[in-house]
Design an enzyme around this catalytic site. Structure first.
Site, PDB file in Angstrom:
ATOM      1  N   TYR A 171      15.934   0.640  -1.379  1.00  0.00           N
ATOM      2  CA  TYR A 171      14.744  -0.212  -1.454  1.00  0.00           C
ATOM      3  C   TYR A 171      14.144  -0.197  -2.858  1.00  0.00           C
ATOM      4  CZ  TYR A 171       9.978  -1.783  -0.256  1.00  0.00           C
ATOM      5  OH  TYR A 171       8.774  -2.445  -0.196  1.00  0.00           O
ATOM      6  N   LYS A 175      13.748  -3.415  -5.313  1.00  0.00           N
ATOM      7  CA  LYS A 175      12.432  -3.852  -5.769  1.00  0.00           C
ATOM      8  C   LYS A 175      12.307  -3.777  -7.293  1.00  0.00           C
ATOM      9  CE  LYS A 175      10.489  -5.031  -1.905  1.00  0.00           C
ATOM     10  NZ  LYS A 175      10.291  -6.476  -1.620  1.00  0.00           N
TER      11      LYS A 175
END
Length: 303
Positions: A171, A175
């Site tokens: 993640y 991001k």
């Protein structure tokens, strides 16, 4: 409806729940017509259902707003292309793209398998790139035809992408990649009348409510709900509107009642020998420079 987005058409990905739903409702409240995208997958990306997108569309229409559903998979070329086509078929234009869709598969790095990596990188990073690529191609064609748009893209990063987050290597990498994509897109698309910015929101959503159940619980005494997704949406609406003219290539943190402009990587202390270092010299120079540098902020979850 009157408002700063009156006459504009926005597409919001992952708008069936959480932040995306809040953004869609806030955009409509300011006069936008909205394409509500949501695949209807679970919190870990499993399955699909048209329910969430249609429910938000029904909610918007009950409030007197205009919206259409899109339940395609924006991590595929066909799904991303059909998102643009839905906006053009329904409203004849697209002015704003809000990339928001995502899910989590958290693991410590030694337990993170390839499928979990690919799935999270796919929905967040590829799921930003493909809708952006199709929208950008449309806006470029409009500009070349003499109809330069006043277009906006709002990408969704995270504190994990800015600082890292223990147990979220996939993640955080996705991001962080979104931030790089935002900066490149802002530079490349400015000539076509497109502004591209990113937000790093903190709010209570399906992705956070289990991890932060206690600190993110909604108050029951009528006090300000600091973790409500709707707190982030006013900034998204403003960035989506013509009122944000001249703002591009920026990253904003948004949480509760706080908005922060993030500064990003900047050169710090530097040493230049004017020639090649030996390994020992390079190490000594690095040590000296580190004593002059600001210490990094801690990674989320680090002890």
């Amino acid at each position: 409806m009157p408002g700063i987005c009156a006459g504009r058409v926005a597409a919001v990905t992952g708008a069936g729940r959480g932040l995306g739903r809040a953004h869609a409702l806030a955009l409509v409240a300011e006069g936008a017509r909205v394409v509500v995208n949501d695949l209807g997958a679970s919190a870990v990306g499993a399955g699909a259902s048209p329910g969430p997108a249609h429910q938000v569309v029904d909610e918007i229409r009950a409030l007197g707003g205009q919206a259409v559903p899109h339940t395609g998979d924006i991590t595929t070329t066909d799904g991303a292309a059909s998102l643009l086509a839905t906006a053009l078929d329904a409203y004849g234009r697209l002015d704003t793209l809000v990339n928001n869709a995502g899910f989590l598969r958290d693991r410590m790095l030694v337990n993170l398998d390839e499928d979990d990596w690919d799935a999270v990188i796919g929905v967040h990073l590829k799921g930003h790139f493909l809708p952006l690529r199709h929208a950008a191609a449309h806006w470029r064609a409009e500009a070349k035809a003499g109809r330069t748009p006043n277009a906006r893209v709002i990408n969704t990063s995270s504190g994990a992408g800015l600082l890292g987050s223990v147990g979220q290597g996939n993640y955080a990498a996705a991001k962080a990649g979104i931030l790089g994509l935002t900066l490149v897109a802002a530079a490349e698309l400015a000539r076509y009348g497109v502004q591209v910015n990113a937000i790093a929101p903190a709010a209570r959503t399906r992705m956070t409510e289990q991890t932060f159940a206690e600190t993110m619980a909604a108050p029951t005494d009528g006090a300000f709900d600091a973790m409500a997704p709707a707190n982030v949406s006013p900034l998204v609406v403003w960035l989506s509107s013509a009122a944000s003219d001249g703002v591009t290539g920026r990253v904003f943190e948004a949480e509760a009642g706080r908005i922060t402009v993030m500064q990003g990587w900047r050169p710090g202390p530097t040493a230049d020998k004017g020639g090649r270092w030996t390994p020992a010299e390079a190490g000594e120079a690095a040590r000296r420079l580190l004593t002059k540098a600001e210490p990094p902020l801690p990674v989320y979850g680090a002890r």
